[in-house]
Design a protein around this motif. Sequence first.
Motif, PDB file in Angstrom:
ATOM      1  N   PRO A   1      33.700 -17.754 100.355  1.00 57.36           N
ATOM      2  CA  PRO A   1      34.861 -18.168 101.146  1.00 57.36           C
ATOM      3  C   PRO A   1      34.518 -19.024 102.362  1.00 57.36           C
ATOM      4  CG  PRO A   1      34.647 -15.757 101.093  1.00 57.36           C
ATOM      5  CD  PRO A   1      33.632 -16.313 100.155  1.00 57.36           C
ATOM      6  N   LYS A   2      33.350 -18.764 102.960  1.00 58.77           N
ATOM      7  CA  LYS A   2      32.942 -19.518 104.149  1.00 58.77           C
ATOM      8  C   LYS A   2      32.843 -21.019 103.841  1.00 58.77           C
ATOM      9  CE  LYS A   2      29.730 -18.385 107.783  1.00 58.77           C
ATOM     10  NZ  LYS A   2      28.413 -17.891 108.127  1.00 58.77           N
ATOM     11  N   THR A   3      32.489 -21.303 102.580  1.00 58.42           N
ATOM     12  CA  THR A   3      32.367 -22.673 102.117  1.00 58.42           C
ATOM     13  C   THR A   3      33.588 -23.503 102.421  1.00 58.42           C
ATOM     14  OG1 THR A   3      31.244 -21.767 100.216  1.00 58.42           O
ATOM     15  CG2 THR A   3      32.021 -24.027 100.012  1.00 58.42           C
ATOM     16  N   LEU A   4      34.731 -22.839 102.312  1.00 56.76           N
ATOM     17  CA  LEU A   4      35.976 -23.593 102.350  1.00 56.76           C
ATOM     18  C   LEU A   4      36.420 -23.962 103.761  1.00 56.76           C
ATOM     19  CD1 LEU A   4      37.830 -21.443  99.694  1.00 56.76           C
ATOM     20  CD2 LEU A   4      36.932 -23.739  99.365  1.00 56.76           C
ATOM     21  N   LEU A   5      35.892 -23.231 104.762  1.00 59.93           N
ATOM     22  CA  LEU A   5      36.429 -23.415 106.115  1.00 59.93           C
ATOM     23  C   LEU A   5      36.436 -24.857 106.621  1.00 59.93           C
ATOM     24  CD1 LEU A   5      35.243 -20.205 107.976  1.00 59.93           C
ATOM     25  CD2 LEU A   5      37.551 -20.850 107.305  1.00 59.93           C
ATOM     26  N   PRO A   6      35.265 -25.547 106.609  1.00 60.59           N
ATOM     27  CA  PRO A   6      35.296 -26.919 107.118  1.00 60.59           C
ATOM     28  C   PRO A   6      36.233 -27.811 106.298  1.00 60.59           C
ATOM     29  CG  PRO A   6      33.032 -26.155 106.876  1.00 60.59           C
ATOM     30  CD  PRO A   6      33.910 -25.136 106.211  1.00 60.59           C
ATOM     31  N   ALA A   7      36.331 -27.536 105.002  1.00 60.02           N
ATOM     32  CA  ALA A   7      37.230 -28.334 104.158  1.00 60.02           C
ATOM     33  C   ALA A   7      38.692 -28.039 104.499  1.00 60.02           C
ATOM     34  CB  ALA A   7      36.957 -28.049 102.682  1.00 60.02           C
ATOM     35  N   VAL A   8      39.023 -26.764 104.664  1.00 55.11           N
ATOM     36  CA  VAL A   8      40.409 -26.389 104.980  1.00 55.11           C
ATOM     37  C   VAL A   8      40.846 -27.055 106.268  1.00 55.11           C
ATOM     38  CG1 VAL A   8      42.005 -24.488 105.507  1.00 55.11           C
ATOM     39  CG2 VAL A   8      40.030 -24.054 104.082  1.00 55.11           C
ATOM     40  N   LYS A   9      39.973 -26.950 107.288  1.00 56.13           N
ATOM     41  CA  LYS A   9      40.342 -27.492 108.599  1.00 56.13           C
ATOM     42  C   LYS A   9      40.666 -28.973 108.499  1.00 56.13           C
ATOM     43  CE  LYS A   9      38.151 -24.298 111.726  1.00 56.13           C
ATOM     44  NZ  LYS A   9      36.778 -23.988 112.049  1.00 56.13           N
ATOM     45  N   ASN A  10      40.005 -29.673 107.597  1.00 57.83           N
ATOM     46  CA  ASN A  10      40.204 -31.113 107.474  1.00 57.83           C
ATOM     47  C   ASN A  10      41.070 -31.496 106.279  1.00 57.83           C
ATOM     48  OD1 ASN A  10      38.309 -32.520 109.595  1.00 57.83           O
ATOM     49  ND2 ASN A  10      37.325 -30.668 108.879  1.00 57.83           N
ATOM     50  N   GLU A  11      41.667 -30.472 105.652  1.00 59.47           N
ATOM     51  CA  GLU A  11      42.567 -30.706 104.518  1.00 59.47           C
ATOM     52  C   GLU A  11      41.925 -31.525 103.409  1.00 59.47           C
ATOM     53  OE1 GLU A  11      46.633 -31.499 105.234  1.00 59.47           O
ATOM     54  OE2 GLU A  11      46.561 -30.682 107.262  1.00 59.47           O
ATOM     55  N   ILE A  12      40.665 -31.236 103.131  1.00 64.54           N
ATOM     56  CA  ILE A  12      39.973 -31.950 102.048  1.00 64.54           C
ATOM     57  C   ILE A  12      39.972 -31.070 100.802  1.00 64.54           C
ATOM     58  CG2 ILE A  12      37.796 -33.019 101.314  1.00 64.54           C
ATOM     59  CD1 ILE A  12      37.109 -33.202 104.352  1.00 64.54           C
ATOM     60  N   PRO A  13      40.519 -31.574  99.693  1.00 60.75           N
ATOM     61  CA  PRO A  13      40.486 -30.748  98.485  1.00 60.75           C
ATOM     62  C   PRO A  13      39.063 -30.533  97.963  1.00 60.75           C
ATOM     63  CG  PRO A  13      41.520 -32.885  98.054  1.00 60.75           C
ATOM     64  CD  PRO A  13      41.224 -32.840  99.519  1.00 60.75           C
ATOM     65  N   VAL A  14      38.809 -29.339  97.453  1.00 60.36           N
ATOM     66  CA  VAL A  14      37.499 -29.007  96.882  1.00 60.36           C
ATOM     67  C   VAL A  14      37.711 -28.814  95.385  1.00 60.36           C
ATOM     68  CG1 VAL A  14      35.628 -27.305  96.856  1.00 60.36           C
ATOM     69  CG2 VAL A  14      36.786 -27.841  99.015  1.00 60.36           C
ATOM     70  N   ARG A  15      36.981 -29.580  94.566  1.00 65.10           N
ATOM     71  CA  ARG A  15      37.178 -29.472  93.112  1.00 65.10           C
ATOM     72  C   ARG A  15      35.929 -28.881  92.470  1.00 65.10           C
ATOM     73  NH1 ARG A  15      40.812 -31.988  89.661  1.00 65.10           N
ATOM     74  NH2 ARG A  15      41.492 -33.423  91.287  1.00 65.10           N
ATOM     75  N   ILE A  16      36.139 -27.850  91.646  1.00 59.80           N
ATOM     76  CA  ILE A  16      35.011 -27.236  90.941  1.00 59.80           C
ATOM     77  C   ILE A  16      34.924 -27.857  89.560  1.00 59.80           C
ATOM     78  CG2 ILE A  16      34.113 -25.055  90.033  1.00 59.80           C
ATOM     79  CD1 ILE A  16      35.738 -23.789  92.397  1.00 59.80           C
ATOM     80  N   LEU A  17      33.761 -28.345  89.209  1.00 61.28           N
ATOM     81  CA  LEU A  17      33.587 -29.072  87.945  1.00 61.28           C
ATOM     82  C   LEU A  17      32.348 -28.574  87.210  1.00 61.28           C
ATOM     83  CD1 LEU A  17      34.396 -32.521  89.512  1.00 61.28           C
ATOM     84  CD2 LEU A  17      35.643 -31.577  87.568  1.00 61.28           C
ATOM     85  N   ASN A  18      32.335 -28.831  85.901  1.00 64.83           N
ATOM     86  CA  ASN A  18      31.256 -28.336  85.045  1.00 64.83           C
ATOM     87  C   ASN A  18      30.369 -29.491  84.559  1.00 64.83           C
ATOM     88  OD1 ASN A  18      29.662 -27.022  83.229  1.00 64.83           O
ATOM     89  ND2 ASN A  18      31.346 -26.130  82.031  1.00 64.83           N
ATOM     90  N   THR A  19      29.094 -29.450  84.935  1.00 61.27           N
ATOM     91  CA  THR A  19      28.167 -30.521  84.508  1.00 61.27           C
ATOM     92  C   THR A  19      28.045 -30.576  82.979  1.00 61.27           C
ATOM     93  OG1 THR A  19      26.816 -29.345  86.123  1.00 61.27           O
ATOM     94  CG2 THR A  19      26.140 -31.536  85.605  1.00 61.27           C
ATOM     95  N   GLN A  20      28.208 -29.411  82.323  1.00 60.66           N
ATOM     96  CA  GLN A  20      28.079 -29.380  80.860  1.00 60.66           C
ATOM     97  C   GLN A  20      29.360 -29.840  80.169  1.00 60.66           C
ATOM     98  OE1 GLN A  20      24.968 -28.364  79.985  1.00 60.66           O
ATOM     99  NE2 GLN A  20      24.708 -28.063  82.182  1.00 60.66           N
TER     100      GLN A  20
END
Length: 456
Positions: free
Chosen positions: A268-287
Amino acid sequence: MTIVMKFGGTSVADGEKMKTAAALVSDTAEKDDVVVVTSAMAGITDLLLDTAKNVCSMKERDIVKFVDKIKKRHLDAASIAVVKNIDKITSAIERRSAELTETLMNMMDTGLTDQFGDRVASFGEKFSSAILCGAISDLRHSDWHHGDNDLIVVDTDFINPEPDMAATKENVGKRIVPQIKKGIIPVITGYMGCTHDGQTTTLGRGSSDLISSIVGACLDAEEIQIWTDVDGILTADPKVVPDSKLIPSISFSEAGELAYFGAKVLHPKTLLPAVKNEIPVRILNTQNPSSTGTVIFREAERTPEVVKAVTSKKGVTMLDIVSTKMLAAHGFLAKVFEIFGRHGISIDMVSTTEVSVSLTIDSRVNGRMKPVMKELRQISDVRMVRDKALVCVVGDGMRMVPGTAGRIFSCLGRHGINVECISQGASEVNISSVVDERYADEAVRVLHDEFFPEAK
Ligand code: ASP
Ligand code: MG
């Protein structure tokens, strides 16, 4: 657009995977500016930390043998992933290996300190960033950066470091932005930063995601992509619910709850800087790069599902604390929380009445509970119940739709699963029930059937 692409350990686990990652970077760079953040190759951080821990009982020749093993794994990967710049990358690996040997040899006398531990652990990303950069350089212009070299600044101690966003933004502005402008693709090490006085520190296990979010925030990126080995966040753990399905979009608060309560995809800590700046975080699969993954937005698109996912956290201990007459009810809760706070024990879930409180803690801290119990007994009757699990139903939509708690209760009741305690936070994103640990998986399954009947 500026896109931060972060590759996890499994996505850079060997030379072939590094090549795949480099090709994905190059494709994205066709039309967007790209900054890459990389983890260490899978398993390397574990090996480094393990060796750092045992360094005092090792002989010089054990250290040489260990570093040779680490060096070989990286040279092997480089020989597959890198063509044009192989000499440069090989000598970088040789140089790092010598530095690692020296660091470990020095530690034989001093023993393991937090500083040394972090320094040793940081080598994983230093190796992997060089190889990934070499692989990208075969396709486009690229350069690597070490987060501990005046780039990612963290402002507190080694145990619980917090990023200094202002200082980091300044560094990123000076070092990374000019490269992007010149069409160079910067590859930044995950996991590490430096203190204000320039010492290497790591931001905790799995924190390369956090670094990508910090870098994304400093660059005001359009998107942060977390490339991993799963398609995204699922409606339930597929090991428990084989027909769980991919969640295409989810809000930051929903994802935060899921990450906290069991879904291993993101911290969850990962998201904090992104949330504050309203940047979407996309999870993707290399395979499976053609899948659009799960995108985490500040506000997820409203979907017909009230509930987004069902998850559980096992290894939970519940405390039932009932106020004794000694203390007026009004100071009671404050006193209870103060005791936990002072002993550094974090509480996962709370459910209260005026004179009693039920709360759950992670069973791994049970060993530190003795003094807490002693103090609690001075103001209350306490019962400690082990082997419990939290089963969490998560969804922003529950705010708008009444009756979800009722559905959870009756569903579990119909299946003979006893709910010992229930709690819904003020944000109404998560309804958590405490059940016996042995029924946790079944509880997740029946609740998933209840809220996602079409998946059955
Ligand atoms: N390599 C570090 C770890 O294994 C950081 C990361 O991969 O996110 O914890
Ligand atoms: Mg990771």
